[in-house]
Design a protein around this motif. Structure first.
Motif, PDB file in Angstrom:
ATOM      1  N   UNK A 106      12.286  -7.983  -1.994  1.00 44.14           N
ATOM      2  CA  UNK A 106      13.354  -7.780  -1.006  1.00 44.14           C
ATOM      3  C   UNK A 106      13.017  -6.530  -0.200  1.00 44.14           C
ATOM      4  N   UNK A 107      12.334  -6.721   0.905  1.00 43.84           N
ATOM      5  CA  UNK A 107      11.838  -5.597   1.688  1.00 43.84           C
ATOM      6  C   UNK A 107      12.961  -4.758   2.277  1.00 43.84           C
ATOM      7  N   UNK A 108      14.146  -5.336   2.434  1.00 47.80           N
ATOM      8  CA  UNK A 108      15.271  -4.608   3.026  1.00 47.80           C
ATOM      9  C   UNK A 108      15.670  -3.396   2.194  1.00 47.80           C
ATOM     10  N   UNK A 109      15.378  -3.422   0.902  1.00 47.80           N
ATOM     11  CA  UNK A 109      15.812  -2.340   0.011  1.00 47.80           C
ATOM     12  C   UNK A 109      14.771  -1.221  -0.111  1.00 47.80           C
ATOM     13  N   UNK A 110      13.558  -1.448   0.353  1.00 54.86           N
ATOM     14  CA  UNK A 110      12.551  -0.404   0.349  1.00 54.86           C
ATOM     15  C   UNK A 110      12.090   0.003  -1.039  1.00 54.86           C
ATOM     16  N   UNK A 111      11.785   1.303  -1.183  1.00 55.27           N
ATOM     17  CA  UNK A 111      11.133   1.831  -2.380  1.00 55.27           C
ATOM     18  C   UNK A 111      11.996   2.929  -3.007  1.00 55.27           C
ATOM     19  N   UNK A 112      11.742   3.199  -4.293  1.00 57.31           N
ATOM     20  CA  UNK A 112      12.390   4.351  -4.931  1.00 57.31           C
ATOM     21  C   UNK A 112      11.423   5.031  -5.893  1.00 57.31           C
ATOM     22  N   UNK A 113      11.686   6.321  -6.116  1.00 60.08           N
ATOM     23  CA  UNK A 113      10.844   7.111  -7.009  1.00 60.08           C
ATOM     24  C   UNK A 113      10.931   6.602  -8.438  1.00 60.08           C
ATOM     25  N   UNK A 114      12.153   6.256  -8.883  1.00 60.82           N
ATOM     26  CA  UNK A 114      12.358   5.739 -10.245  1.00 60.82           C
ATOM     27  C   UNK A 114      11.333   4.663 -10.591  1.00 60.82           C
ATOM     28  N   UNK A 115      11.254   3.659  -9.720  1.00 62.40           N
ATOM     29  CA  UNK A 115      10.428   2.497 -10.042  1.00 62.40           C
ATOM     30  C   UNK A 115       8.940   2.788  -9.900  1.00 62.40           C
ATOM     31  N   UNK A 130      14.517   7.789  -2.464  1.00 58.03           N
ATOM     32  CA  UNK A 130      14.496   6.526  -1.725  1.00 58.03           C
ATOM     33  C   UNK A 130      13.709   6.639  -0.419  1.00 58.03           C
ATOM     34  N   UNK A 131      12.954   5.586  -0.142  1.00 59.71           N
ATOM     35  CA  UNK A 131      12.168   5.476   1.083  1.00 59.71           C
ATOM     36  C   UNK A 131      12.388   4.077   1.640  1.00 59.71           C
ATOM     37  N   UNK A 132      12.722   3.987   2.916  1.00 62.00           N
ATOM     38  CA  UNK A 132      12.935   2.672   3.517  1.00 62.00           C
ATOM     39  C   UNK A 132      11.608   1.951   3.706  1.00 62.00           C
ATOM     40  N   UNK A 133      11.686   0.660   3.991  1.00 64.17           N
ATOM     41  CA  UNK A 133      10.461  -0.116   4.163  1.00 64.17           C
ATOM     42  C   UNK A 133       9.635   0.398   5.339  1.00 64.17           C
ATOM     43  N   UNK A 134      10.280   0.969   6.355  1.00 66.51           N
ATOM     44  CA  UNK A 134       9.530   1.542   7.475  1.00 66.51           C
ATOM     45  C   UNK A 134       9.203   3.016   7.254  1.00 66.51           C
ATOM     46  N   UNK A 135       9.280   3.452   5.981  1.00 68.13           N
ATOM     47  CA  UNK A 135       8.828   4.769   5.527  1.00 68.13           C
ATOM     48  C   UNK A 135       9.673   5.928   6.057  1.00 68.13           C
ATOM     49  N   UNK A 136      10.948   5.708   6.187  1.00 67.66           N
ATOM     50  CA  UNK A 136      11.871   6.802   6.491  1.00 67.66           C
ATOM     51  C   UNK A 136      12.492   7.302   5.195  1.00 67.66           C
ATOM     52  N   UNK A 168       0.803  -1.218   0.000  1.00 64.21           N
ATOM     53  CA  UNK A 168       0.000   0.000   0.000  1.00 64.21           C
ATOM     54  C   UNK A 168       0.840   1.274   0.000  1.00 64.21           C
ATOM     55  N   UNK A 169       2.169   1.145   0.075  1.00 62.51           N
ATOM     56  CA  UNK A 169       3.054   2.315  -0.024  1.00 62.51           C
ATOM     57  C   UNK A 169       3.491   2.549  -1.461  1.00 62.51           C
ATOM     58  N   UNK A 170       3.898   1.488  -2.124  1.00 63.66           N
ATOM     59  CA  UNK A 170       4.384   1.602  -3.496  1.00 63.66           C
ATOM     60  C   UNK A 170       4.966   0.287  -3.950  1.00 63.66           C
ATOM     61  N   UNK A 171       5.777   0.334  -4.982  1.00 62.88           N
ATOM     62  CA  UNK A 171       6.397  -0.883  -5.489  1.00 62.88           C
ATOM     63  C   UNK A 171       7.783  -1.031  -4.874  1.00 62.88           C
ATOM     64  N   UNK A 172       8.092  -2.207  -4.345  1.00 61.61           N
ATOM     65  CA  UNK A 172       9.405  -2.513  -3.772  1.00 61.61           C
ATOM     66  C   UNK A 172      10.417  -2.538  -4.917  1.00 61.61           C
ATOM     67  N   UNK A 173      11.578  -1.900  -4.703  1.00 60.26           N
ATOM     68  CA  UNK A 173      12.471  -1.732  -5.851  1.00 60.26           C
ATOM     69  C   UNK A 173      13.264  -2.986  -6.212  1.00 60.26           C
ATOM     70  N   UNK A 174      13.547  -3.860  -5.271  1.00 57.57           N
ATOM     71  CA  UNK A 174      14.378  -5.031  -5.578  1.00 57.57           C
ATOM     72  C   UNK A 174      13.687  -6.325  -5.179  1.00 57.57           C
ATOM     73  N   UNK A 175      14.217  -7.425  -5.705  1.00 55.79           N
ATOM     74  CA  UNK A 175      13.690  -8.754  -5.381  1.00 55.79           C
ATOM     75  C   UNK A 175      14.838  -9.740  -5.304  1.00 55.79           C
ATOM     76  N   UNK A 176      14.659 -10.750  -4.477  1.00 55.96           N
ATOM     77  CA  UNK A 176      15.531 -11.913  -4.478  1.00 55.96           C
ATOM     78  C   UNK A 176      14.810 -13.002  -5.263  1.00 55.96           C
ATOM     79  N   UNK A 177      15.355 -13.301  -6.417  1.00 57.09           N
ATOM     80  CA  UNK A 177      14.645 -14.165  -7.364  1.00 57.09           C
ATOM     81  C   UNK A 177      13.278 -13.528  -7.624  1.00 57.09           C
ATOM     82  N   UNK A 178      12.179 -14.232  -7.349  1.00 61.06           N
ATOM     83  CA  UNK A 178      10.868 -13.644  -7.603  1.00 61.06           C
ATOM     84  C   UNK A 178      10.191 -13.121  -6.351  1.00 61.06           C
ATOM     85  N   UNK A 179      10.955 -12.962  -5.249  1.00 63.26           N
ATOM     86  CA  UNK A 179      10.377 -12.571  -3.960  1.00 63.26           C
ATOM     87  C   UNK A 179      10.806 -11.145  -3.616  1.00 63.26           C
TER      88      UNK A 179
END
Length: 758
Positions: free
Chosen positions: A422-431, A475-481, A409-420
């Protein structure tokens, strides 16, 4: 002889479906040498139907590849000829354009029945109908006026047109028995049947009834039919509710009955045999064919109608009565005359019944069968087979499954491990900007409901990341910082691109207003961008905006200034053998010529066009080899006079090439650019240096590229969005390629720019 039919088909509740079924069976039963039928049925809005065995394949209206699967089936089925039932609304794409690729690939004679012919068509409607008529061996219409329209408006040779009237089931019931069954012995029955909507004019009849009932209190008016499915989807039962309120207000509850049913033909003809007067009160003349009118005539009803095209023709010579559009008083006078004079009414019924004998399906089916025999008897010279630049059957089915997986509900997660994700990387405006662009394209082209659902998620992320001065964080972290104060110029430009596209293609006003707010808050920063890729992305967004706002001279001036910066970069760096903006080919290279191609379309500037085509050709020379795309690797790029890097190749570069060639095709109409576009797209599916597919058919995601060891199996947002944007661009280009030559040539800018390129 085996015949193929394309159209809607029962149990789908549709007048054309009933027509297709009656036609196919009447030809099978009454046509000489016809011994097999195969139906290819149109499905609407992903509905599923339990079809009878003659339906060999169903075609989902908005699924483009279904049309191509169907034509391959028809060509291999042994069918001798194909009969198309054409109505704009039953085929997918704008004005039903998806039917054109199917017809283009058809290898057997084609006969087309036209159920709608518009006197004032839109340009696209006219172009599509002309193309269908060109590809048809014969075109069947159901009225004299339809013949005139085809000749005078659509330039169809008259010798290609055949007039065969609308068929009517050969069903008859005893009038008195039917009246007794419906308990109408003491009533005078007025009847209207068919799908219900505001374009039927039923309120005109209801408003006429009070005057009629004063003199003929035994009158009962039955409206027999369900609300049209399209009306139901968009307006619900608004019209039926309006009619019910009108009935109550005029105190007609004992004299009007609205039967919300789609009944079978046997039951329908019982009602027709029982009725005294059949009424078609359509509110305007634009009705070239009316199946309900034909049914009423075929069953011997006295018909009273407004003078729409088909009625004016069919009711001539005292076979019925006419009254003016929306004229309740005029209708009441006509009805009073007929109800008060049984002999006059009986004379009209007899003339209608006599005429209706010519409309029975056995006779109509025989005429169609004779037409097929005639068409097959004409020797045809084999036409050279066209080689299509794009084969959409090679495309995987379009799916947003992986994008949905990456999105919360925040946005699209920018990275994935395989098809899962990767919440550690959070979000970015680009994507999130890329995602907004992709879902806007997906909803525009495919009306994908998930695309519409995801749209506000990405748009709200962009709004959240905008600073007060109109710049954006990235860039926005997964905890919205927040992870930065101001993002890159590339991310700024990509956001403007997505917002500009949204402003030209917003699905509703709320999304448009939000996009407009963010876009124009960012405008003061357009002149501060230094990165040429940031400039290029911004130019594309401005170009999309200007396509729907061409009078914004200030924005045109901004576009010109930004384009001139790229041209200046080119002038400073190009040499005899190096036609580029920098002294190296780096990343996302196609975006630079693409931006100038967009600006060239908007500004019609020869110098911008010159640089756009020169740099596109240079990039093609170094990346399109051996009939596949070889992307400049991001490991070390390609520095002038040095060896180019082969790895790591990334999907955003393939996406940029696909978009670049599509825009070049839009400008020039040159089929070579379509071939290059499809070649670039096939990079995703294994036509690349590694000969390995980056698209994952299981997860529906796209891998992040490939290194010298092989494919990088991570499937982040950037890569998956690059694939989906490319996929949608291929579908759009394929759709564009089947528009008529006349349609292409109408764009004078294309001709000018094509001359420049040549």
């Amino acid at each position: 002889m085996k015949l193929a039919y394309i159209g809607t088909y029962p149990p789908r509740e549709c007048g054309i479906g009933t027509f297709t079924q009656n036609l196919a069976h009447s030809m099978l039963e009454n046509g000489k040498d016809i011994n097999e039928i195969a139906v290819f049925a149109m499905n609407d809005h992903n509905q599923k139907y339990l079809y009878s065995p003659e339906v060999k394949l169903s075609i989902n209206q908005e699924q483009q590849t279904d049309y191509l699967e169907a034509v391959n089936y028809i060509n291999l089925s042994g069918a001798d000829a194909c009969i198309l039932e054409h109505e704009f609304g039953i085929f997918g794409g704008q004005s039903g354009v998806y039917i054109l690729p199917l017809l283009h690939r058809l290898n057997i004679p084609l006969i087309t029945t036209l159920h709608t012919i518009l006197e004032t068509p839109s340009y696209t409607e006219k172009a599509i109908l002309k193309e269908i008529c060109k590809m048809s061996d014969r075109v069947v219409v159901m009225s004299v006026m339809a013949v005139r329209f085809l000749v005078e408006i659509y330039d169809v040779p008259e010798k290609k047109i055949m007039l065969i009237e609308h068929g009517v089931p050969d069903i008859h019931f005893d009038k008195q028995e039917s009246r007794k069954e419906f308990k109408l012995n003491e009533r005078k029955l007025l009847l209207t049947f068919g799908f219900i909507g505001r374009n039927k004019g039923i309120e005109t009849v209801i408003k006429a009834l009070p005057q009629i009932i004063e003199r003929h209190p035994e009158v009962l008016y039955i409206v027999l039919g369900k609300t049209h499915p399209n009306v139901l989807r968009h307006s619900g039962e608004e019209y039926r509710n309006y009619l019910q309120v009108l009935i109550k207000m005029l105190k007609l509850n004992e004299h009007v009955l609205l039967l919300n049913e789609f009944i079978d033909e046997n039951e329908l003809f019982k009602y027709l045999s029982a009725c005294d007067i059949y009424i078609t009160p359509y509110p305007n003349e634009a009705q070239i064919t009316s199946g309900t009118l034909s049914y009423a005539m075929g069953s011997g009803c006295a018909v009273v109608s407004t003078p729409y095209w088909h009625a004016s023709e069919l009711l001539a010579e005292n076979k019925g009565r006419l009254f003016d559009f929306n004229d309740s008083d005029g209708l009441s006078q006509v009805l009073d005359e007929l109800l008060a004079n049984p002999k006059t009414l009986n004379d009209i019924q007899e003339k209608a019944a006599e005429y209706g004998q010519n409309l029975t399906w056995p006779k109509i089916g025989k005429k169609y069968a004779e037409l097929v025999t005639q068409v097959l008897s004409i020797p045809k010279e084999p036409l050279p087979k066209k080689e299509n630049a794009i084969d959409p059957l090679l495309l995987p089915q379009f799916s947003l499954a992986h994008i949905k997986r990456l999105t919360d509900d925040t946005g699209i997660i920018q990275h994935a491990k395989f098809g899962i994700p990767n919440l550690k990387e959070g979000y970015c405006l680009d994507d999130n900007a890329r995602a907004l662009l992709m879902v806007c394209m997906g909803y525009k082209l495919k009306k994908d409901p998930l695309a519409l659902e995801l749209m506000p998620v990405y748009l709200s992320y962009i709004h959240y990341m905008q600073n007060k001065d109109g710049t954006f964080r990235n860039f926005l972290s997964f905890n919205r910082n927040f992870m930065d104060e101001v993002g890159s110029e590339d991310s700024f430009g990509r956001t403007i691109w997505a917002l500009g596209y949204l402003l030209g293609n917003a699905p509703n006003d709320a999304y448009y207003q939000m996009g407009k707010l963010v876009f124009f808050d960012a405008v003061p920063n357009f002149g501060n961008i230094k990165s040429i890729r940031g400039i290029a992305n911004t130019m594309i967004g401005i170009s999309h905006y200007l396509r729907t706002n061409p009078s914004d001279d200030a924005m045109k001036s901004t576009l010109h200034k930004l384009a001139n910066i790229l041209v200046s970069q080119y002038d400073q760096n190009h040499t005899e053998n190096w036609n580029w903006f920098e002294s190296l080919l780096a990343y996302d290279n196609g975006i630079l010529p693409l931006a100038l191609l967009h600006a060239a379309e908007i500004l019609e500037d020869r110098n911008i066009s010159r640089v756009a085509f020169a740099t596109m050709d240079f990039l093609s020379e170094h990346t399109m080899k051996d009939d596949y795309l070889s992307i400049i690797g991001n490991a070390a790029w390609y520095v002038k006079d040095k060896e180019r890097s082969m790895f790591a190749q990334q999907p955003i570069d393939a996406e940029a090439m696909v978009l670049m060639y599509h825009q070049a095709y839009v400008l020039t109409g040159n089929q070579d650019f379509l071939k290059k576009l499809f070649t670039a797209f096939m990079w995703f599916l294994g036509e690349n240096d590694m000969r390995m597919s980056l698209y994952d058919f299981e997860t529906k995601g796209c891998c992040d590229g490939f290194e010298n060891y092989g494919v990088n199996r991570n499937q982040g947002a950037e890569s998956s969005l690059a694939y989906l944007i490319s996929h949608l661009t291929v579908l759009q280009a394929y759709k564009d390629s089947f528009q008529s030559e006349e349609f292409k040539e109408s764009n004078t800018k294309k001709l000018v720019l094509n001359g420049l390129q040549a």
